[in-house]
Motif scaffolding. Sequence first.
Motif, PDB file in Angstrom:
ATOM      1  N   ARG A  71       3.263   1.495   1.606  1.00  0.00           N
ATOM      2  CA  ARG A  71       2.938   2.177   2.863  1.00  0.00           C
ATOM      3  C   ARG A  71       2.460   3.602   2.596  1.00  0.00           C
ATOM      4  NH1 ARG A  71       7.694  -0.505   4.867  1.00  0.00           N
ATOM      5  NH2 ARG A  71       8.918   1.416   4.676  1.00  0.00           N
ATOM      6  N   ASP A  72       3.071   4.242   1.595  1.00  0.00           N
ATOM      7  CA  ASP A  72       2.667   5.610   1.259  1.00  0.00           C
ATOM      8  C   ASP A  72       1.234   5.651   0.739  1.00  0.00           C
ATOM      9  OD1 ASP A  72       5.234   6.483   1.911  1.00  0.00           O
ATOM     10  OD2 ASP A  72       5.936   6.376  -0.159  1.00  0.00           O
ATOM     11  N   ILE A  73       0.931   4.840  -0.258  1.00  0.00           N
ATOM     12  CA  ILE A  73      -0.362   4.950  -0.935  1.00  0.00           C
ATOM     13  C   ILE A  73      -1.498   4.321  -0.136  1.00  0.00           C
ATOM     14  CG2 ILE A  73       0.704   5.103  -3.212  1.00  0.00           C
ATOM     15  CD1 ILE A  73       0.003   2.197  -3.679  1.00  0.00           C
ATOM     16  N   THR A  74      -1.167   3.612   0.928  1.00  0.00           N
ATOM     17  CA  THR A  74      -2.221   3.086   1.801  1.00  0.00           C
ATOM     18  C   THR A  74      -2.393   3.933   3.060  1.00  0.00           C
ATOM     19  OG1 THR A  74      -0.631   1.566   2.845  1.00  0.00           O
ATOM     20  CG2 THR A  74      -1.945   0.706   0.996  1.00  0.00           C
ATOM     21  N   LEU A 117       0.096   8.024   8.813  1.00  0.00           N
ATOM     22  CA  LEU A 117      -0.226   7.664  10.189  1.00  0.00           C
ATOM     23  C   LEU A 117       1.035   7.581  11.051  1.00  0.00           C
ATOM     24  CD1 LEU A 117      -2.978   4.953   9.618  1.00  0.00           C
ATOM     25  CD2 LEU A 117      -3.290   7.287  10.466  1.00  0.00           C
ATOM     26  N   ARG A 118       2.115   7.099  10.456  1.00  0.00           N
ATOM     27  CA  ARG A 118       3.372   7.015  11.200  1.00  0.00           C
ATOM     28  C   ARG A 118       3.877   8.401  11.576  1.00  0.00           C
ATOM     29  NH1 ARG A 118       9.115   4.757   8.827  1.00  0.00           N
ATOM     30  NH2 ARG A 118      10.231   4.636  10.805  1.00  0.00           N
ATOM     31  N   LEU A 119       3.812   9.351  10.637  1.00  0.00           N
ATOM     32  CA  LEU A 119       4.230  10.714  10.939  1.00  0.00           C
ATOM     33  C   LEU A 119       3.303  11.371  11.947  1.00  0.00           C
ATOM     34  CD1 LEU A 119       5.218  11.959   7.373  1.00  0.00           C
ATOM     35  CD2 LEU A 119       6.760  11.481   9.277  1.00  0.00           C
ATOM     36  N   LEU A 120       2.009  11.079  11.835  1.00  0.00           N
ATOM     37  CA  LEU A 120       1.045  11.637  12.786  1.00  0.00           C
ATOM     38  C   LEU A 120       1.313  11.128  14.193  1.00  0.00           C
ATOM     39  CD1 LEU A 120      -1.530  13.364  13.127  1.00  0.00           C
ATOM     40  CD2 LEU A 120      -2.860  11.274  12.730  1.00  0.00           C
ATOM     41  N   MET A 121       1.593   9.840  14.326  1.00  0.00           N
ATOM     42  CA  MET A 121       1.900   9.270  15.636  1.00  0.00           C
ATOM     43  C   MET A 121       3.202   9.827  16.189  1.00  0.00           C
ATOM     44  SD  MET A 121       0.742   5.301  15.009  1.00  0.00           S
ATOM     45  CE  MET A 121       1.307   4.797  16.638  1.00  0.00           C
ATOM     46  N   LEU A 125     -11.523  13.953  -1.987  1.00  0.00           N
ATOM     47  CA  LEU A 125     -10.724  14.675  -2.967  1.00  0.00           C
ATOM     48  C   LEU A 125      -9.733  15.665  -2.342  1.00  0.00           C
ATOM     49  CD1 LEU A 125     -13.484  15.307  -5.652  1.00  0.00           C
ATOM     50  CD2 LEU A 125     -11.577  13.694  -5.786  1.00  0.00           C
ATOM     51  N   TRP A 126      -9.652  15.684  -1.033  1.00  0.00           N
ATOM     52  CA  TRP A 126      -8.603  16.477  -0.374  1.00  0.00           C
ATOM     53  C   TRP A 126      -7.820  15.632   0.613  1.00  0.00           C
ATOM     54  CZ3 TRP A 126      -5.776  20.581  -1.123  1.00  0.00           C
ATOM     55  CH2 TRP A 126      -4.976  21.065  -0.077  1.00  0.00           C
ATOM     56  N   LEU A 127      -8.491  15.084   1.623  1.00  0.00           N
ATOM     57  CA  LEU A 127      -7.765  14.319   2.637  1.00  0.00           C
ATOM     58  C   LEU A 127      -7.198  13.013   2.088  1.00  0.00           C
ATOM     59  CD1 LEU A 127      -9.743  14.670   5.995  1.00  0.00           C
ATOM     60  CD2 LEU A 127      -7.715  15.914   5.201  1.00  0.00           C
ATOM     61  N   LEU A 128      -7.944  12.327   1.230  1.00  0.00           N
ATOM     62  CA  LEU A 128      -7.452  11.050   0.718  1.00  0.00           C
ATOM     63  C   LEU A 128      -6.166  11.214  -0.092  1.00  0.00           C
ATOM     64  CD1 LEU A 128      -7.787   8.026   0.513  1.00  0.00           C
ATOM     65  CD2 LEU A 128      -9.341   8.382  -1.431  1.00  0.00           C
ATOM     66  N   PRO A 129      -6.108  12.107  -1.081  1.00  0.00           N
ATOM     67  CA  PRO A 129      -4.824  12.287  -1.769  1.00  0.00           C
ATOM     68  C   PRO A 129      -3.721  12.815  -0.857  1.00  0.00           C
ATOM     69  CG  PRO A 129      -6.451  13.893  -2.531  1.00  0.00           C
ATOM     70  CD  PRO A 129      -7.189  12.891  -1.715  1.00  0.00           C
ATOM     71  N   THR A 158      -3.189  12.141   2.259  1.00  0.00           N
ATOM     72  CA  THR A 158      -2.668  11.108   3.157  1.00  0.00           C
ATOM     73  C   THR A 158      -2.108   9.895   2.411  1.00  0.00           C
ATOM     74  OG1 THR A 158      -4.889  10.165   3.382  1.00  0.00           O
ATOM     75  CG2 THR A 158      -4.206  11.776   5.033  1.00  0.00           C
ATOM     76  N   THR A 159      -2.171   9.918   1.090  1.00  0.00           N
ATOM     77  CA  THR A 159      -1.706   8.767   0.306  1.00  0.00           C
ATOM     78  C   THR A 159      -0.735   9.190  -0.798  1.00  0.00           C
ATOM     79  OG1 THR A 159      -3.695   8.906  -1.096  1.00  0.00           O
ATOM     80  CG2 THR A 159      -3.791   7.431   0.818  1.00  0.00           C
ATOM     81  N   TRP A 160      -1.274   9.642  -1.916  1.00  0.00           N
ATOM     82  CA  TRP A 160      -0.450   9.930  -3.088  1.00  0.00           C
ATOM     83  C   TRP A 160       0.569  11.033  -2.811  1.00  0.00           C
ATOM     84  CZ3 TRP A 160       1.148   7.458  -7.014  1.00  0.00           C
ATOM     85  CH2 TRP A 160       1.648   8.111  -8.145  1.00  0.00           C
ATOM     86  N   PHE A 161       0.226  12.009  -2.027  1.00  0.00           N
ATOM     87  CA  PHE A 161       1.149  13.089  -1.654  1.00  0.00           C
ATOM     88  C   PHE A 161       2.449  12.515  -1.109  1.00  0.00           C
ATOM     89  CE2 PHE A 161       2.877  15.686   1.808  1.00  0.00           C
ATOM     90  CZ  PHE A 161       3.064  16.924   1.197  1.00  0.00           C
ATOM     91  N   PHE A 162       2.358  11.524  -0.234  1.00  0.00           N
ATOM     92  CA  PHE A 162       3.563  10.969   0.391  1.00  0.00           C
ATOM     93  C   PHE A 162       4.333  10.073  -0.569  1.00  0.00           C
ATOM     94  CE2 PHE A 162       1.301  12.319   4.177  1.00  0.00           C
ATOM     95  CZ  PHE A 162       2.324  12.897   4.898  1.00  0.00           C
ATOM     96  N   ALA A 163       3.646   9.420  -1.501  1.00  0.00           N
ATOM     97  CA  ALA A 163       4.348   8.635  -2.509  1.00  0.00           C
ATOM     98  C   ALA A 163       5.177   9.540  -3.417  1.00  0.00           C
ATOM     99  CB  ALA A 163       3.345   7.822  -3.335  1.00  0.00           C
ATOM    100  N   VAL A 164       4.588  10.657  -3.838  1.00  0.00           N
ATOM    101  CA  VAL A 164       5.309  11.600  -4.689  1.00  0.00           C
ATOM    102  C   VAL A 164       6.453  12.245  -3.918  1.00  0.00           C
ATOM    103  CG1 VAL A 164       5.106  13.716  -6.042  1.00  0.00           C
ATOM    104  CG2 VAL A 164       3.274  12.023  -6.103  1.00  0.00           C
TER     105      VAL A 164
END
Length: 298
Positions: free
Chosen positions: A135-138, A143-147, A192-196, A198-204
Amino acid sequence: MEYIDKQSQRELSKRSNLWGAWLVFHVWAVIGAAMFIGITYPVLIPLCILIIGSRQHGMAILMHDSAHAALFKNRRVNDFVGQYLLAGPYGGDMLSYRRYHLQHHKFTQSADDPDLPLSAKFPVSRESLCRKFIRDITGQTFLRLLMARTKKTNVAGSDAFKRRSPWPMIMINLVMFAGLTAVGAWWAYFVLWLLPLTTWFFAVLRLRNIAEHAMTSTDDNPLTHARTTRANIIERIFFAPYWVNYHVEHHAYMYVPCFRLKALHRHMTAQGHDKTMEIKDSYFDVLRHATTPRPVPA
């Protein structure tokens, strides 16, 4: 309880403007270098996304230091940098986070700890943990936090991202987009900013939360209600920059700047406290400790 002598406490608690400036420069320089590499050599974009997401998490780590007023000697400089150069870019709010986070330190692993929902669920099955990371890396976690923010509802961890105003984030991100557009790489802002972010940032971030408090004690002992994780060079690059892995030490002396936590660890070890501290040898060991295998069918 005191774990090291008063003189060592005073020395280790000293702020350093030079160190603060270097760390802020470093986190931005790594992101800038990774963006340049990704723009120049698109085949390396997947690696750049991992590095940038890790350093976006690094911004959150340094913002956390500023929340403790430990990044710069001058409080105004400390708060400005924490708010606008560290929290703002990834959508955080250092001043709101400070109020939230100090409650975590006051009530660590108790019913009043605002971070308790992040750790109380463990152990979980390995399959459940895999689903969480997927869920994090996708981008589903983002999106859940945004909602939750849009609907003004609460989900685990969302309080750490509360902000008083969206304008710091909007202005800083507009400047970043404009700068990348000016050099002919507008697409890099999204890739190279929004994609990491919204994905890898939350996994880490999830891995960090698990490592720090999952399956620790629920008493008032900072040696056992937090966890220190020994990190190798790869883990420090991708998961644990800026000494964030020394979390027992941070809970024992929360005003020690991050760049002195390793030295604090040595002092506490010299006093024999490593024998009772909650320590794991790697992040893999943490995940193994916090998960249970699939039950064997009877």
